[in-house]
Design an enzyme around this catalytic site. Structure first.
Site, short mmCIF file in Angstrom:
data_model
loop_
_atom_site.label_atom_id
_atom_site.label_comp_id
_atom_site.label_asym_id
_atom_site.label_seq_id
_atom_site.Cartn_x
_atom_site.Cartn_y
_atom_site.Cartn_z
N ASP A 155 17.90 2.92 -28.83
CA ASP A 155 16.74 1.92 -28.69
C ASP A 155 17.18 0.77 -29.42
OD1 ASP A 155 15.60 4.44 -28.17
OD2 ASP A 155 13.94 4.04 -29.01
N LYS A 168 10.25 -1.03 -24.45
CA LYS A 168 9.45 -0.50 -25.82
C LYS A 168 8.66 -1.58 -26.57
CE LYS A 168 10.70 1.94 -30.04
NZ LYS A 168 11.88 2.56 -30.95
N LYS A 205 7.77 2.72 -23.39
CA LYS A 205 7.72 3.47 -24.63
C LYS A 205 6.76 2.70 -25.64
CE LYS A 205 10.11 5.25 -28.74
NZ LYS A 205 11.33 5.75 -29.18
#
Length: 230
Positions: free
Chosen positions: A96, A160, A189
């Site tokens: 991430d 995300k 996400k």
């Protein structure tokens, strides 16, 4: 859309998170034990404890996710690439990373594309999932759409919403916007400020496929209670 998942299916959408600056080994051990017990998809951690968590989770299906360029995104592409490679070498199954927000806000989407392509290439070469953190609280809707257009071109696994360290976290509106912008191939996400079952349902209904949170155990216990399984 209404949320109609088994407890196991919901748990498998959760990235169980411990990213505090003062987190200690006992905390990471507890994080991994809970992830095993509840069947969370991933433990979301900074780079240093990757090896420790990988060992703790040996033999389980739980992924280890490393946060890169975290939480500001203000390191060079070369630095983020090195950090990504090292995390993967240490056992990370997912990456991430935080985009360079300043470059995006300055209109330099070419920089964001180069950065994203560099990290996604490393992840794909190593068969590791990649997630691009926008930190939506600092962006206009147009800027969110711009970086999602870059993502649609480059092809990370996820975009995300947030790190959880910005001025605000995930919103259902941002999840919907991002999902519409990236299309079906790339998932969304939601992370940041997700602390209860009602918010979890809201994010899933908006189109999120993965949820980052530290309140994971409470959410699953509440879901079990709602289904009469406690």
């Amino acid at each position: 859309m209404t949320v109609d998942l088994t407890v196991e299916q919901l748990a498998n959408k959760i990235d169980h998170t411990l990213l505090k600056a003062d987190a200690q080994e006992a905390g990471f051990k507890k994080l991994c034990q809970e992830a095993r017990e509840y069947g969370f998809k991933m433990v979301a951690i900074n780079s240093v404890p990757v090896s420790f968590c990988k060992n703790q989770l040996e033999g389980s299906s739980v992924h280890v996710g490393a946060a890169i360029g975290f939480p500001l995104g203000q390191t060079t592409i070369k630095t983020k690439a090195f950090e990504t490679k090292e995390a993967i070498e240490n056992g990370a199954d997912e990456i991430d990373y935080v985009i360079n927000i300043s470059k995006l806000k300055d209109g330099d989407t070419d920089y964001n594309e180069e950065e994203m392509q560099t990290i996604v290439d490393i992840c794909q070469k190593n068969k590791v999932l990649s997630k691009v953190i926008l930190e939506t609280c600092y962006l206009t809707d147009e800027q969110k759409q711009e970086v999602c257009a870059v993502a649609k071109k480059v092809g990370p696994d996820f975009v995300k919403t947030s790190t959880g360290f910005g001025t605000a976290g995930a919103t259902a509106a941002d999840v919907r916007l991002m999902k519409e912008a990236v299309g079906e191939r790339i998932k969304v996400k939601a992370a940041g400020g997700i602390r209860d079952l009602a918010t979890v349902k809201e994010m899933l209904e908006a189109g999120a496929d993965r949820l980052g949170m530290s309140a994971s155990v409470k959410v699953i216990e509440d879901y079990k209670a709602e289904k009469g399984l406690n």
